[in-house]
Enzyme design. Sequence first.
Site, PDB file in Angstrom:
ATOM      1  CE1 TYR A 232      27.346  38.569  38.566  1.00  0.00           C
ATOM      2  CE2 TYR A 232      27.783  39.335  36.336  1.00  0.00           C
ATOM      3  CZ  TYR A 232      28.219  38.761  37.517  1.00  0.00           C
ATOM      4  OH  TYR A 232      29.544  38.389  37.659  1.00  0.00           O
ATOM      5  CB  SER A 233      24.754  44.239  34.188  1.00  0.00           C
ATOM      6  OG  SER A 233      23.391  44.522  33.978  1.00  0.00           O
TER       7      SER A 233
ATOM      8  CE  LYS B  95      12.015 101.033   9.828  1.00  0.00           C
ATOM      9  NZ  LYS B  95      10.805 100.213   9.882  1.00  0.00           N
TER      10      LYS B  95
ATOM     11  CG  PHE C 188      13.256 112.161  20.099  1.00  0.00           C
ATOM     12  CD1 PHE C 188      12.879 112.920  21.197  1.00  0.00           C
ATOM     13  CD2 PHE C 188      14.040 111.040  20.312  1.00  0.00           C
ATOM     14  CE1 PHE C 188      13.280 112.555  22.480  1.00  0.00           C
ATOM     15  CE2 PHE C 188      14.452 110.680  21.589  1.00  0.00           C
ATOM     16  CZ  PHE C 188      14.062 111.454  22.673  1.00  0.00           C
TER      17      PHE C 188
ATOM     18  CE  LYS D 180      29.638  40.730  40.068  1.00  0.00           C
ATOM     19  NZ  LYS D 180      30.270  40.428  41.369  1.00  0.00           N
TER      20      LYS D 180
HETATM   21  P1  NAD Z   1      32.203  30.711  41.740  1.00  0.00           P
HETATM   22  O1  NAD Z   1      30.784  30.299  41.682  1.00  0.00           O
HETATM   23  O2  NAD Z   1      33.218  29.729  41.303  1.00  0.00           O
HETATM   24  O3  NAD Z   1      32.540  31.219  43.169  1.00  0.00           O
HETATM   25  C1  NAD Z   1      31.637  31.995  43.916  1.00  0.00           C
HETATM   26  C2  NAD Z   1      31.606  31.479  45.335  1.00  0.00           C
HETATM   27  O4  NAD Z   1      30.794  32.326  46.097  1.00  0.00           O
HETATM   28  C3  NAD Z   1      31.008  30.116  45.466  1.00  0.00           C
HETATM   29  O5  NAD Z   1      31.901  29.260  46.121  1.00  0.00           O
HETATM   30  C4  NAD Z   1      29.736  30.296  46.244  1.00  0.00           C
HETATM   31  O6  NAD Z   1      29.413  29.238  47.128  1.00  0.00           O
HETATM   32  C5  NAD Z   1      30.062  31.522  47.019  1.00  0.00           C
HETATM   33  N1  NAD Z   1      28.875  32.206  47.461  1.00  0.00           N
HETATM   34  C6  NAD Z   1      27.722  32.403  46.773  1.00  0.00           C
HETATM   35  N2  NAD Z   1      26.851  33.085  47.503  1.00  0.00           N
HETATM   36  C7  NAD Z   1      27.420  33.319  48.701  1.00  0.00           C
HETATM   37  C8  NAD Z   1      27.024  34.031  49.863  1.00  0.00           C
HETATM   38  N3  NAD Z   1      25.792  34.584  49.943  1.00  0.00           N
HETATM   39  N4  NAD Z   1      27.865  34.128  50.867  1.00  0.00           N
HETATM   40  C9  NAD Z   1      29.099  33.571  50.811  1.00  0.00           C
HETATM   41  N5  NAD Z   1      29.525  32.879  49.726  1.00  0.00           N
HETATM   42  C10 NAD Z   1      28.701  32.789  48.681  1.00  0.00           C
HETATM   43  O7  NAD Z   1      32.299  31.979  40.835  1.00  0.00           O
HETATM   44  P2  NAD Z   1      33.545  32.832  40.340  1.00  0.00           P
HETATM   45  O8  NAD Z   1      33.555  32.806  38.880  1.00  0.00           O
HETATM   46  O9  NAD Z   1      34.785  32.469  41.046  1.00  0.00           O
HETATM   47  O10 NAD Z   1      33.091  34.250  40.780  1.00  0.00           O
HETATM   48  C11 NAD Z   1      33.668  35.004  41.804  1.00  0.00           C
HETATM   49  C12 NAD Z   1      33.244  36.417  41.701  1.00  0.00           C
HETATM   50  O11 NAD Z   1      33.728  36.953  40.485  1.00  0.00           O
HETATM   51  C13 NAD Z   1      31.753  36.580  41.643  1.00  0.00           C
HETATM   52  O12 NAD Z   1      31.387  37.748  42.332  1.00  0.00           O
HETATM   53  C14 NAD Z   1      31.470  36.754  40.206  1.00  0.00           C
HETATM   54  O13 NAD Z   1      30.293  37.468  39.973  1.00  0.00           O
HETATM   55  C15 NAD Z   1      32.669  37.508  39.779  1.00  0.00           C
HETATM   56  N6  NAD Z   1      32.973  37.430  38.346  1.00  0.00           N
HETATM   57  C16 NAD Z   1      33.391  36.269  37.776  1.00  0.00           C
HETATM   58  C17 NAD Z   1      33.684  36.279  36.435  1.00  0.00           C
HETATM   59  C18 NAD Z   1      34.177  35.042  35.778  1.00  0.00           C
HETATM   60  O14 NAD Z   1      34.508  35.115  34.585  1.00  0.00           O
HETATM   61  N7  NAD Z   1      34.250  33.968  36.485  1.00  0.00           N
HETATM   62  C19 NAD Z   1      33.528  37.422  35.660  1.00  0.00           C
HETATM   63  C20 NAD Z   1      33.096  38.559  36.275  1.00  0.00           C
HETATM   64  C21 NAD Z   1      32.835  38.563  37.604  1.00  0.00           C
END
Ligand code: NAD
Length: 738
Positions: free
Chosen positions: A182-183, A434, A564, A186
């Site tokens: 994930y990281s 020297k 020299f 991202k």
């Molecule tokens: P969430 O799970 O509530 O919402 C994510 C949505 O994406 C879901 O409704 C899911 O069905 C949909 N989804 C998943 N795979 C899919 C795909 N292949 N195609 C279309 N839709 C898809 O999560 P969230 O917390 O609202 O996260 C939203 C974004 O923010 C994500 O990318 C997440 O990684 C990022 N994020 C969230 C947080 C946090 O604190 N919530 C922190 C950092 C990053």
Amino acid sequence: MADVSRDCNVEIKDVDTKKMQELRFDGRVIVVTGAGAGLGRTYALLFASRGASIVVNDLGSNKHGDGSSTKSADAVVEEIRQNGGKAVANYDSVLDGEKIIKTAIDSFGRIDVVVNNAGILRDTSFAKMTEDKWDIIHNIHLKGAMKTTQAAWPYFIKQKYGRIIFTSSNSGLYGNFGQSNYSSAKLGLVGLTNTLAVEGSTKNIYTNVIVPTAGSRLTEDIIPPDFFEQLKPELIAPVVFWLCHEDCTENGSMIETALGWAGKCHIIRSAGCVLRQNLSVDVTPETVRENWLKITDMTSAKRFNSIQEVTTELFGVLERMKSASLNDVDHILKNDYNFRDIILYALGVGATVQEPNDIRYLYENADEFSVLPTFFVLYGPMGCMNSSIVQDAVPFTFNPTQVLHGEQYLEIHKRLPTEATVETRFKIQDILDKGKGTVVLIQHDTYDVTTGEKLSSGQMSAFIVGSGGFKGKQTSTFVIPTIDPPTRKPDVTVTQKTNDDQAALYRLSGDFNPLHIDTAVAMMGGFKKPILHGLCSLGFSIRHVLQTYAAGDAHLFKSIKVRFAKPVIPGQTLRTDMWRNGNRIHFQTFIHETGVSVITGAYVDLLEIKMGLPRANLCSAKTNLDSDAIFVTISEQVKQNQDEAKKVNAVFLYNITVDGKHISEWTLDLKNGEVHKGKPKSGKADATLTLEDKDMVEIALGKLNPQLAFMRGKLKITGNIMLAQKLKSLMETNKAKL
Ligand code: NAD
């Protein structure tokens, strides 16, 4: 969430009057991926509440990406519509991004904003990470965002407007246990943002990345409940909203936001540390270790706004290194030279029109007019006399008459121009105690100012008489050693008398030390008379070497090293004894009249050997004849063609006469494949040839046919005359192959 929709209702009713004050999206079409829940849902509601038409995309999977459903997207569409907004649902995965954009085009006829928000988690420690878990996370977060955005890109380009949001995470920016997949995905989105920001900037397409922290199903079992409550996704939506608005010109930024707080993140870099002071210095691992604190000191860290800024800064580093390279010198001497200077120098070191090979150094229209390579040693003493570098370098004061030129090295790097503006850079390399004196090693490198090319490298060692004992170091790695010649008799000897005015002539080339012209100063230095410049004797010897082993071709010179040993008084005769060892010619220079050696441990390295015919006895030396050089050449040919020489299988004795007087004799022992001065070492010669020294030279030059010489009585042969026939090719050394 409820607050947002209530506010939205109020705003939507009052569009016309508030239009000027409030931020709106009337007429704009926005795709929000993963808008069925969490953050995406709040974005969709807010955009819709401000007049945008929304494509509510959501695959409807669980938080690990399993399964699919239309429910969540439909629910949000319904909610928007109930609030009076416009929205359509799309249930495709972001990996089919083109279908999502097609929904926008089909439903609303355009696309203005893409908010890439969809996401899932597949957490596990790196040790347990599988390729499946890696790929699905990278596919949905990174590739899915790319696919959706790329499908919208042509519309943005065409309409010269577009706003893009990518969603990163603190996990990407700072790392988090169990989230290597994930990281990394991202942080990949940060890189994607940076490049799209560059590619879209001139087309009014702005790309930014949001780093949210919010309570959602993704975080419900990670964040403590109290905190979770406060991390409302609705608090993040306005930040995304503004970033997507046409009035916002932010581009390529990373905005972190949570709890109703927002801030901008940067990648910053420390001021760093230059690991080498100039371009000629290498960087070692130890240098890096020693400078690590400076490299990593972030107190003056700064942000770069573009790759160009980074490159410009690096160019700056390069320029500083370059100028440090230039400045890493103790003195710079600039000079122009042209044909007059070259000719004057050649005359100063004994070049004469009597020697056919010397014409190339004396006449600017001669074929192959060239500069004697040792012309470049002139700049050593010139620079030392025109500056205080030696005085500044040593921990004592001294009288200039105490300074002697101890040793000299010179290497030529390029074909030397016959006219140039040059710059010689001086550097004190070391100071050696020297005991009886001090040695100062001075590097002097000469560059062609026009081309920037290095023409020569030199090292001069100045010996300051009676100045040692200051507890300084005694040896140096900078010392270029002299090498003693082989113990055998010299292979070739050339003698030449210097002129009484030799020093007076030589000094006009730029070494104006009064020691060489002013009797009073010479006496102060402990000499009865002004002495010849050491470099002048060196010039004589280098001509002798070049004439003998390079057929006078200065371009075959590579380098020279000399010590020299003793002074020469103008008018004395110089004798250069030479020994060949491959392409290295060892030599030692003597005062012929006294037998005192004046240049010792000397050698010249040549690029290739080209045997010449030096005219010995140019002045008054008595024992050597011109024909001696021819026998040396014959000797070389015999050495290199031993098999053919032995086929002749005979011993020849040459009696060389001058004005009918027997002066010298040489033996060609082709039975043993050797040539030496004097009578055969054992037994009698098979044939004896008697001829004048000058006729031997004429034959060698191909100007006198040996048969004709025989017929005319110039060449007398006793013993086996038939065998002597076989010598023809050897006699004509110019054409000889044996
Ligand atoms: P969430 O799970 O509530 O919402 C994510 C949505 O994406 C879901 O409704 C899911 O069905 C949909 N989804 C998943 N795979 C899919 C795909 N292949 N195609 C279309 N839709 C898809 O999560 P969230 O917390 O609202 O996260 C939203 C974004 O923010 C994500 O990318 C997440 O990684 C990022 N994020 C969230 C947080 C946090 O604190 N919530 C922190 C950092 C990053």
